[in-house]
Scaffold this motif. Structure first.
Motif, PDB file in Angstrom:
ATOM      1  N   PHE A  17      34.829  34.985  35.668  1.00  0.00           N
ATOM      2  CA  PHE A  17      36.279  35.121  35.761  1.00  0.00           C
ATOM      3  C   PHE A  17      36.691  36.521  36.198  1.00  0.00           C
ATOM      4  O   PHE A  17      37.643  36.682  36.975  1.00  0.00           O
ATOM      5  N   MET A  18      35.969  37.537  35.741  1.00  0.00           N
ATOM      6  CA  MET A  18      36.329  38.912  36.096  1.00  0.00           C
ATOM      7  C   MET A  18      36.138  39.206  37.580  1.00  0.00           C
ATOM      8  O   MET A  18      36.742  40.134  38.119  1.00  0.00           O
ATOM      9  N   MET A  19      35.311  38.409  38.255  1.00  0.00           N
ATOM     10  CA  MET A  19      35.150  38.615  39.692  1.00  0.00           C
ATOM     11  C   MET A  19      36.468  38.367  40.431  1.00  0.00           C
ATOM     12  O   MET A  19      36.712  38.957  41.488  1.00  0.00           O
ATOM     13  N   LEU A  20      37.303  37.488  39.890  1.00  0.00           N
ATOM     14  CA  LEU A  20      38.613  37.258  40.509  1.00  0.00           C
ATOM     15  C   LEU A  20      39.447  38.531  40.528  1.00  0.00           C
ATOM     16  O   LEU A  20      40.209  38.772  41.467  1.00  0.00           O
ATOM     17  N   GLY A  21      39.298  39.348  39.512  1.00  0.00           N
ATOM     18  CA  GLY A  21      40.041  40.594  39.485  1.00  0.00           C
ATOM     19  C   GLY A  21      39.348  41.708  40.242  1.00  0.00           C
ATOM     20  O   GLY A  21      39.902  42.307  41.174  1.00  0.00           O
ATOM     21  N   VAL A  22      38.103  41.980  39.877  1.00  0.00           N
ATOM     22  CA  VAL A  22      37.392  43.153  40.393  1.00  0.00           C
ATOM     23  C   VAL A  22      37.140  43.043  41.900  1.00  0.00           C
ATOM     24  O   VAL A  22      37.428  43.985  42.665  1.00  0.00           O
ATOM     25  N   ILE A  23      36.604  41.916  42.339  1.00  0.00           N
ATOM     26  CA  ILE A  23      36.242  41.792  43.753  1.00  0.00           C
ATOM     27  C   ILE A  23      37.480  41.628  44.633  1.00  0.00           C
ATOM     28  O   ILE A  23      37.484  42.060  45.793  1.00  0.00           O
ATOM     29  N   SER A  24      38.547  41.038  44.107  1.00  0.00           N
ATOM     30  CA  SER A  24      39.785  40.953  44.890  1.00  0.00           C
ATOM     31  C   SER A  24      40.285  42.343  45.262  1.00  0.00           C
ATOM     32  O   SER A  24      40.691  42.598  46.405  1.00  0.00           O
ATOM     33  N   ILE A  25      40.257  43.254  44.292  1.00  0.00           N
ATOM     34  CA  ILE A  25      40.712  44.620  44.553  1.00  0.00           C
ATOM     35  C   ILE A  25      39.763  45.323  45.520  1.00  0.00           C
ATOM     36  O   ILE A  25      40.194  45.991  46.478  1.00  0.00           O
ATOM     37  N   GLN A  26      38.464  45.150  45.293  1.00  0.00           N
ATOM     38  CA  GLN A  26      37.480  45.762  46.199  1.00  0.00           C
ATOM     39  C   GLN A  26      37.671  45.275  47.628  1.00  0.00           C
ATOM     40  O   GLN A  26      37.607  46.063  48.581  1.00  0.00           O
ATOM     41  N   PHE A  27      37.924  43.982  47.779  1.00  0.00           N
ATOM     42  CA  PHE A  27      37.983  43.398  49.117  1.00  0.00           C
ATOM     43  C   PHE A  27      39.191  43.878  49.900  1.00  0.00           C
ATOM     44  O   PHE A  27      39.081  44.200  51.089  1.00  0.00           O
ATOM     45  N   VAL A  28      40.360  43.959  49.261  1.00  0.00           N
ATOM     46  CA  VAL A  28      41.544  44.372  50.018  1.00  0.00           C
ATOM     47  C   VAL A  28      41.499  45.861  50.358  1.00  0.00           C
ATOM     48  O   VAL A  28      42.060  46.285  51.374  1.00  0.00           O
ATOM     49  N   ILE A  29      40.842  46.664  49.538  1.00  0.00           N
ATOM     50  CA  ILE A  29      40.777  48.093  49.829  1.00  0.00           C
ATOM     51  C   ILE A  29      39.710  48.398  50.873  1.00  0.00           C
ATOM     52  O   ILE A  29      39.987  49.052  51.888  1.00  0.00           O
TER      53      ILE A  29
ATOM     54  N   GLN B  66      39.353  34.614  53.263  1.00  0.00           N
ATOM     55  CA  GLN B  66      38.052  35.261  53.190  1.00  0.00           C
ATOM     56  C   GLN B  66      37.837  35.979  51.860  1.00  0.00           C
ATOM     57  O   GLN B  66      36.712  36.061  51.354  1.00  0.00           O
ATOM     58  N   LEU B  67      38.920  36.479  51.282  1.00  0.00           N
ATOM     59  CA  LEU B  67      38.817  37.145  49.978  1.00  0.00           C
ATOM     60  C   LEU B  67      38.242  36.201  48.922  1.00  0.00           C
ATOM     61  O   LEU B  67      37.430  36.614  48.089  1.00  0.00           O
ATOM     62  N   MET B  68      38.638  34.934  48.942  1.00  0.00           N
ATOM     63  CA  MET B  68      38.161  33.988  47.941  1.00  0.00           C
ATOM     64  C   MET B  68      36.657  33.724  48.081  1.00  0.00           C
ATOM     65  O   MET B  68      35.965  33.484  47.087  1.00  0.00           O
ATOM     66  N   PHE B  69      36.135  33.808  49.297  1.00  0.00           N
ATOM     67  CA  PHE B  69      34.691  33.707  49.499  1.00  0.00           C
ATOM     68  C   PHE B  69      33.987  34.923  48.898  1.00  0.00           C
ATOM     69  O   PHE B  69      32.926  34.800  48.272  1.00  0.00           O
ATOM     70  N   ALA B  70      34.574  36.091  49.130  1.00  0.00           N
ATOM     71  CA  ALA B  70      33.985  37.322  48.605  1.00  0.00           C
ATOM     72  C   ALA B  70      33.964  37.321  47.083  1.00  0.00           C
ATOM     73  O   ALA B  70      33.069  37.907  46.467  1.00  0.00           O
ATOM     74  N   VAL B  71      34.934  36.665  46.464  1.00  0.00           N
ATOM     75  CA  VAL B  71      35.010  36.612  44.999  1.00  0.00           C
ATOM     76  C   VAL B  71      33.910  35.731  44.412  1.00  0.00           C
ATOM     77  O   VAL B  71      33.217  36.114  43.464  1.00  0.00           O
ATOM     78  N   ILE B  72      33.720  34.542  44.969  1.00  0.00           N
ATOM     79  CA  ILE B  72      32.798  33.602  44.326  1.00  0.00           C
ATOM     80  C   ILE B  72      31.338  33.953  44.568  1.00  0.00           C
ATOM     81  O   ILE B  72      30.467  33.616  43.761  1.00  0.00           O
TER      82      ILE B  72
END
Length: 381
Positions: free
Chosen positions: A47-59, A106-112
């Motif tokens: 579940f935390m990947m939804l938060g952490v990787i979302s921020i990483q991906f957009v930056i 693409q962000l959702m792919f990076a999260v999962i």
């Protein structure tokens, strides 16, 4: 300037939402497979990947994966912090949807993808180290591979020409290899092989698998990036391959073990989903059935082999995602049909495409293994 198509945009946004649902679905799937004392920790990791990787991906992640190509290896910083990622104009990768819509899909792919790895070291990872590892892994492994295959890098259409419609190499082989390294370096759980470590909630496992099956229609059919025939075929073959793999796994568990297994049905379905992912835009419905049968059989025997060699891959990420992803990527080179995706595979007279797929699989295996190994060794120190 191409015009934004509202139907295409709506479909890709819905698909992004479907892919987002896959990560909580994965959390339930993995959580049900663990022992009760570790269920919340396992769910938290996904579940935390939804938060952490979302921020990483957009930056930083999106620009590394999809910024202007730098020597076929990585993207530049042109989209750093979503600079020039418009919500009203199309980007370079999809002409009929806003650039921002493509980015969030693409962000959702990076999260999962990093969430998939967590099943390999479930029940034995320190949370703080886990977070650092996932941030580094997403930046140094996932983002470069996404660029190689989808962002204009050396493995994709302008380079080697390896086909990966929705993530066989970028997502599943990548995560499967990283899971193998993690399982090896983390070592076995206390009591592994001596104490029972059965799934604590089979209902949760099946609900999680059902959510994955549902969300995967966005994963694969959404990768057509338009609401048309490509999405229709990807949707259809995704369902058929998954059905075939689930039936195959259950049949084998019935024959070999003496009874059908509901966990096997769920695992078989996931194996089918994994295998059809790279092929979804290139194969016919009948070919997808064959591909699904192969996935169910190969992943079933891979999981049995894992238990015999003593590798503590807690939730069989290697056997399902690694083996299933490799089979799917290679099968794309066998079954691809020009009538579906414009490219023929080996069985339709184009042996070169199969060679391209082998190169794509090999490059993913080597790169993911080496960089993941180095990251975990450094973090261990």
């Amino acid at each position: 300037m191409p015009e934004i198509n509202s139907g295409d945009t709506a479909w890709v946004l819905v698909s992004a939402a479907l892919v987002m649902l896959m990560t909580p679905g994965l959390a339930l799937f993995y959580g049900g497979l663990t022992r009760s004392k570790n269920v919340l920790a396992t769910i938290m990791q996904s579940f935390m990947m939804l938060g952490v990787i979302s921020i990483q991906f957009v930056i930083i992640g999106y620009t590394l994966a999809f910024g202007s190509d730098q020597g076929g290896i990585i993207g530049d910083f042109s989209y750093f912090a979503l600079n020039d990622v418009s919500s009203t104009e199309p980007g370079p990768f999809a002409a009929t949807i806003p650039h921002q819509t493509f980015m969030i899909f693409q962000l959702m792919f990076a999260v999962i993808t990093p969430a998939l790895i967590t099943g390999a070291f479930a029940e034995r990872a320190k949370f703080s180290t886990f977070l650092v590892f996932m941030l580094l892994w997403a930046t140094l492994v996932y983002d470069p591979l996404a660029h190689w295959v989808w962002g204009g890098g050396w493995l994709g259409g302008e380079g080697v020409g390896a086909l990966d419609f929705a993530g066989g190499t970028v997502v599943h082989i990548n995560a499967g290899v990283a899971a193998l390294v993690a399982a090896m370096l983390y070592g076995k759980r206390r009591g592994f092989g001596r104490e029972p470590m059965e799934p604590h909630d089979i209902t949760m496992v099946v609900v999680g698998a059902a959510l994955l099956w549902f969300g995967w229609f966005g994963f694969n059919a959404g990768s057509a990036l338009a609401a048309g025939g490509g999405a229709s075929n990807a949707f259809t073959v995704t369902h058929l391959a998954t059905a075939a793999a689930a039936c195959t796994w259950v049949g084998l568990s019935w024959i070999v073990g003496g009874k059908p297994s509901v966990v096997g049905a769920a695992a078989g379905a996931v194996a089918g989903l994994v295998a059809i992912t790279p092929a979804a835009g290139f194969v016919t419905p009948m070919a997808s059935l064959v591909l699904g049968v192969g996935a169910g059989a190969l992943c079933y025997f891979a999981v049995r082999l894992r238990s015999k060699v003593g590798l503590d891959d807690s939730l069989d990420v290697v056997g399902v995602h690694g083996v299933g992803g490799i089979w799917g990527a290679l099968a794309t080179g066998l079954f691809a049909s020009a009538s579906i995706g414009g490219v023929d595979g080996l069985f339709n007279g184009n042996a070169g495409q199969f060679v391209d797929q082998v190169i794509g699989v090999g490059a993913t295996l080597v790169y993911s293994f080496v960089v993941t190994f180095v990251l975990l060794k450094v973090l261990d120190v």
